[in-house]
Design an enzyme around this catalytic site. Structure first.
Site, PDB file in Angstrom:
ATOM      1  N   GLU A 107      52.458   8.184   0.559  1.00 44.41           N
ATOM      2  CA  GLU A 107      53.364   8.514  -0.556  1.00 44.41           C
ATOM      3  C   GLU A 107      54.825   8.302  -0.170  1.00 44.41           C
ATOM      4  O   GLU A 107      55.648   7.911  -0.995  1.00 44.41           O
ATOM      5  CB  GLU A 107      53.124   9.966  -1.001  1.00 44.41           C
ATOM      6  N   GLU A 139      43.306  12.666   0.125  1.00 41.55           N
ATOM      7  CA  GLU A 139      43.505  14.085  -0.208  1.00 41.55           C
ATOM      8  C   GLU A 139      42.288  14.771  -0.828  1.00 41.55           C
ATOM      9  O   GLU A 139      41.966  15.916  -0.458  1.00 41.55           O
ATOM     10  CB  GLU A 139      44.732  14.261  -1.122  1.00 41.55           C
TER      11      GLU A 139
HETATM   12  N1  COA Z   1      48.080  16.738  10.096  1.00 41.43           N
HETATM   13  C1  COA Z   1      48.009  17.397  11.258  1.00 41.43           C
HETATM   14  N2  COA Z   1      47.571  16.848  12.386  1.00 41.43           N
HETATM   15  C2  COA Z   1      47.165  15.579  12.347  1.00 41.43           C
HETATM   16  C3  COA Z   1      47.194  14.827  11.160  1.00 41.43           C
HETATM   17  C4  COA Z   1      47.691  15.454   9.993  1.00 41.43           C
HETATM   18  N3  COA Z   1      47.788  14.812   8.820  1.00 41.43           N
HETATM   19  N4  COA Z   1      46.740  13.578  11.429  1.00 41.43           N
HETATM   20  C5  COA Z   1      46.421  13.568  12.737  1.00 41.43           C
HETATM   21  N5  COA Z   1      46.674  14.767  13.283  1.00 41.43           N
HETATM   22  C6  COA Z   1      46.473  15.187  14.670  1.00 41.43           C
HETATM   23  C7  COA Z   1      44.994  15.366  14.977  1.00 41.43           C
HETATM   24  O1  COA Z   1      44.554  16.639  14.592  1.00 41.43           O
HETATM   25  C8  COA Z   1      44.977  15.171  16.476  1.00 41.43           C
HETATM   26  O2  COA Z   1      45.388  16.361  17.094  1.00 41.43           O
HETATM   27  P1  COA Z   1      44.705  16.827  18.490  1.00 41.43           P
HETATM   28  O3  COA Z   1      45.097  15.751  19.463  1.00 41.43           O
HETATM   29  O4  COA Z   1      45.341  18.148  18.749  1.00 41.43           O
HETATM   30  O5  COA Z   1      43.238  16.861  18.222  1.00 41.43           O
HETATM   31  C9  COA Z   1      46.058  14.125  16.701  1.00 41.43           C
HETATM   32  O6  COA Z   1      46.889  14.136  15.537  1.00 41.43           O
HETATM   33  C10 COA Z   1      45.499  12.726  16.840  1.00 41.43           C
HETATM   34  O7  COA Z   1      44.664  12.483  15.729  1.00 41.43           O
HETATM   35  P2  COA Z   1      43.246  11.732  15.870  1.00 41.43           P
HETATM   36  O8  COA Z   1      42.489  11.965  14.606  1.00 41.43           O
HETATM   37  O9  COA Z   1      42.591  12.103  17.149  1.00 41.43           O
HETATM   38  O10 COA Z   1      43.773  10.216  15.992  1.00 41.43           O
HETATM   39  P3  COA Z   1      43.018   8.882  15.607  1.00 41.43           P
HETATM   40  O11 COA Z   1      43.912   7.798  16.086  1.00 41.43           O
HETATM   41  O12 COA Z   1      41.597   8.905  16.060  1.00 41.43           O
HETATM   42  O13 COA Z   1      42.980   8.879  14.004  1.00 41.43           O
HETATM   43  C11 COA Z   1      43.938   9.105  11.813  1.00 41.43           C
HETATM   44  C12 COA Z   1      44.163   8.709  13.268  1.00 41.43           C
HETATM   45  C13 COA Z   1      45.280   8.989  11.110  1.00 41.43           C
HETATM   46  C14 COA Z   1      42.905   8.149  11.156  1.00 41.43           C
HETATM   47  C15 COA Z   1      43.374  10.539  11.729  1.00 41.43           C
HETATM   48  O14 COA Z   1      44.188  11.383  12.545  1.00 41.43           O
HETATM   49  C16 COA Z   1      43.364  11.115  10.349  1.00 41.43           C
HETATM   50  O15 COA Z   1      42.462  10.819   9.577  1.00 41.43           O
HETATM   51  N6  COA Z   1      44.353  12.004  10.013  1.00 41.43           N
HETATM   52  C17 COA Z   1      44.390  12.715   8.799  1.00 41.43           C
HETATM   53  C18 COA Z   1      44.692  11.805   7.615  1.00 41.43           C
HETATM   54  C19 COA Z   1      44.711  12.599   6.302  1.00 41.43           C
HETATM   55  O16 COA Z   1      43.721  13.103   5.848  1.00 41.43           O
HETATM   56  N7  COA Z   1      45.903  12.692   5.725  1.00 41.43           N
HETATM   57  C20 COA Z   1      46.088  13.341   4.473  1.00 41.43           C
HETATM   58  C21 COA Z   1      46.749  14.639   4.683  1.00 41.43           C
HETATM   59  S1  COA Z   1      47.042  15.368   3.088  1.00 41.43           S
END
Ligand code: COA
Length: 244
Positions: free
Chosen positions: A108, A128
């Site tokens: 966004e 979301e």
């Molecule tokens: N909020 C809070 N923490 C987040 C985050 C978010 N939106 N996105 C990633 N993190 C944190 C993870 O919890 C993780 O923390 P940890 O190391 O303490 O476990 C760290 O960032 C790394 O994330 P990870 O998922 O292990 O990395 P990845 O490279 O395997 O995957 C993403 C990257 C972006 C695909 C994945 O983190 C993800 O799907 N994030 C959420 C996306 C989402 O749903 N966003 C909408 C929010 S409304």
């Protein structure tokens, strides 16, 4: 500026790098506050904005740990939606350089910029509903404006993620360039805009973002520009054979 952003101020532009790589640049309250400070700076002294993310991610969304604790009152404060609206209304053009994930609020934020360019690993998505919420900071209407209702609903309702090539084909991003050249190309885009008249760019952005048909607004904006010395000197230069 210390904290969640790296901010580089240049004469004609400000470069902001989201910097919480250990959380994939998830947008938390301090980042929201610091981005508001950047907006204040750009409103006081209009310049172009280049927005990017550190560590191979643009932004993985709003910080889910914070979102989990928010209730109705916080939703009604529009914490992210008001910030992204403020960014969208910045006086001069904004460019998001997207490397890696731009998900949820991260997507966004990119949608709120005027232009986007991407690296081949860029992924736009709005997961979301999978977290039991809606994309309430502009995706439900900005994405439709950017790519049309059909694709927007695929992203918003069916979890479709738009990779760099799809995003480019759909017009969501202006171009896809290797990650190592992303910032250079983003600066080239800003250089192109910086050669235009600042007031002309500012009024063009205002008029282009005004809803519906608005010929009177267009005429009034043009009336302001027609009276400016900048227009006369640019047109004199063209007529004297100079090309910018
Ligand atoms: N909020 C809070 N923490 C987040 C985050 C978010 N939106 N996105 C990633 N993190 C944190 C993870 O919890 C993780 O923390 P940890 O190391 O303490 O476990 C760290 O960032 C790394 O994330 P990870 O998922 O292990 O990395 P990845 O490279 O395997 O995957 C993403 C990257 C972006 C695909 C994945 O983190 C993800 O799907 N994030 C959420 C996306 C989402 O749903 N966003 C909408 C929010 S409304």
């Amino acid at each position: 500026m210390a904290g969640t952003l790296h901010v580089e101020e240049l004469d004609d532009r400000v470069v902001v790098t989201l910097r919480r790589p250990e959380f994939r640049n998830a947008i938390n309250a301090p980042m929201v506050r610091e981005l508001h400070e950047v907006c204040g700076m750009l409103e006081a002294q209009p310049r172009l904005l280049l927005l990017t993310g550190d560590g191979g991610t643009f932004a993985a969304g709003a910080d889910i740990a914070e979102l989990r604790e928010r209730g109705r009152d916080q939703a009604l404060q529009g914490i992210n939606s008001r910030l992204f609206d403020r960014i969208a209304r910045l006086p001069l053009p904004t460019v998001a350089a997207v490397d890696g994930y731009a998900l949820g609020g991260g997507a966004e934020l990119a949608y709120a910029c005027d232009l986007r360019i991407a690296s081949p690993t860029a992924v736009f998505g709005n997961p979301e509903p999978g977290l039991g919420i809606l994309a309430a900071a502009g995706a439900c209407w900005r994405l439709r404006d950017l790519v049309g209702a059909s694709v927007a609903k695929q992203v918003l309702l069916a979890g479709r993620r738009l990779g760099a090539d799809d995003a480019c084909r759909l017009g969501l991003v202006a171009e896809v360039v290797p990650a190592g050249e992303l910032l250079k190309r983003a600066h080239a885009l800003l250089d192109r805009m910086a050669r235009s008249g600042a007031l002309a760019l500012r009024l063009t952005k205002l008029v282009a973002d005004a809803p519906g048909g608005h010929p009177v607004t267009d005429d009034l904006a043009q009336a302001i520009l027609f009276e400016a010395d900048d227009k006369r000197s640019r047109m004199d230069a063209f007529l004297a054979g100079e090309r910018r």
